[in-house]
Design an enzyme around this catalytic site. Structure first.
Site, PDB file in Angstrom:
ATOM      1  N   GLY A   1      28.210  50.543  25.994  1.00 37.84           N
ATOM      2  CA  GLY A   1      26.964  51.173  25.066  1.00 37.84           C
ATOM      3  C   GLY A   1      26.741  50.144  23.914  1.00 37.84           C
ATOM      4  O   GLY A   1      27.255  48.877  24.008  1.00 37.84           O
ATOM      5  N   CYS A   2      26.109  50.610  22.914  1.00 34.47           N
ATOM      6  CA  CYS A   2      25.830  49.991  21.752  1.00 34.47           C
ATOM      7  C   CYS A   2      27.298  49.160  21.323  1.00 34.47           C
ATOM      8  O   CYS A   2      28.104  49.913  20.929  1.00 34.47           O
ATOM      9  CB  CYS A   2      25.370  50.741  20.648  1.00 34.47           C
ATOM     10  SG  CYS A   2      24.951  49.906  18.950  1.00 34.47           S
ATOM     11  N   PHE A   3      27.135  47.847  20.822  1.00 32.80           N
ATOM     12  CA  PHE A   3      28.289  47.112  20.606  1.00 32.80           C
ATOM     13  C   PHE A   3      29.006  47.386  19.453  1.00 32.80           C
ATOM     14  O   PHE A   3      30.220  47.226  18.906  1.00 32.80           O
ATOM     15  CB  PHE A   3      28.143  45.547  20.862  1.00 32.80           C
ATOM     16  CG  PHE A   3      27.326  44.989  20.151  1.00 32.80           C
ATOM     17  CD1 PHE A   3      26.254  45.495  19.383  1.00 32.80           C
ATOM     18  CD2 PHE A   3      26.539  43.811  20.857  1.00 32.80           C
ATOM     19  CE1 PHE A   3      25.090  44.799  18.888  1.00 32.80           C
ATOM     20  CE2 PHE A   3      25.436  43.215  20.696  1.00 32.80           C
ATOM     21  CZ  PHE A   3      24.550  43.693  19.435  1.00 32.80           C
TER      22      PHE A   3
END
Length: 244
Positions: free
Chosen positions: A65-67
């Site tokens: 997912g979003c880092f």
């Protein structure tokens, strides 16, 4: 209040600075509210097959997912000496934030974790990855973020890492701990490219940003409560290391 977990994502098609300005007013009220876990931690056993502790440093590249949140989690893990947000899975030329966000580059938002294998093993990093850093049952999305750039992927850098990762996925699948099939893939032969400077240490620099409040701060709390022996209160920050 509108449930922002379904409306605020890591991406909106607008530059990050504009997004921060647009949500500034909302952040003022949100930061006074107790954070709740958008994803609860899942208690899972450590891997039955793991690399042996060794001297020196090694790297692991994980996508979930979003880092912002994945980086934030591993910056609080003992034995980790560096955690950098970036891209893996595609070419060097397409490793650009706006291009990766199209979902057509082959890249996944990833985090390159440098660690001391005498203090924490690769398998223990994977245990944290599966337990608190992301949800491994969500195919090509994580929470409000959609697209192959948010896929759950382990970018194995050595045959040993590939062996540990595949064995652990099979082990966890047999436990049924997640209630749904694990969709995490293992990719090899991929290069990691660091993301732009404004993405580094995003969670620590923007703790009242609504996306962080709802989706990522609970992960830090889950790490502390689920892995107290591995939790580091003061995170290892990329920008601080760059300034040294």
């Amino acid at each position: 209040m509108t449930d922002l977990t379904n409306t605020i994502s890591c991406r909106s098609g607008r530059p990050i600075r504009a997004m921060l300005a647009a949500f500034a007013l909302a952040a003022v009220s949100l930061c006074t509210m107790p954070a709740f876990a958008a994803e609860d931690a899942v208690k899972i056993p450590p891997p039955a097959i793991d690399e042996k502790p060794a001297a020196g440093t090694e790297t692991a590249v994980l996508a979930g997912g979003c880092f912002w949140g994945v980086q934030g989690v591993f910056q609080h893990v003992k034995g980790v000496t560096r955690a950098v947000s970036g891209y893996a899975g595609g070419s060097k030329d397409s490793a650009v934030y706006e291009t990766v966000s199209s979902g057509r580059t082959g890249h996944a938002e990833s985090v390159e974790i440098t660690y001391d294998p005498s203090k924490i093993t690769y398998g223990r990093l994977l245990q944290i990855y599966f337990s608190v850093a992301h949800n491994p049952t969500e195919l090509n999305y994580q929470g409000p973020d959609r697209g192959t750039q948010y896929r759950s992927t382990i970018f194995a850098e050595t045959p040993a890492q590939k062996k540990v990762a595949k064995a652990y996925i099979a082990q966890l699948g047999k436990t049924g701990a997640f209630g749904r099939p694990i969709v995490t893939t293992v990719e090899t032969g991929k290069t990691f490219y660091p993301a732009e400077a404004y993405h580094q240490d995003f969670l620590e620099r923007n703790p009242t940003y609504p996306y962080i409040v709802y989706n990522d701060l609970p992960k830090i709390g889950n790490l502390k409560s689920t892995f107290p022996d591995l939790f580091r209160e003061k995170p290892i920050l990329v920008m601080a290391q760059a300034a040294d």
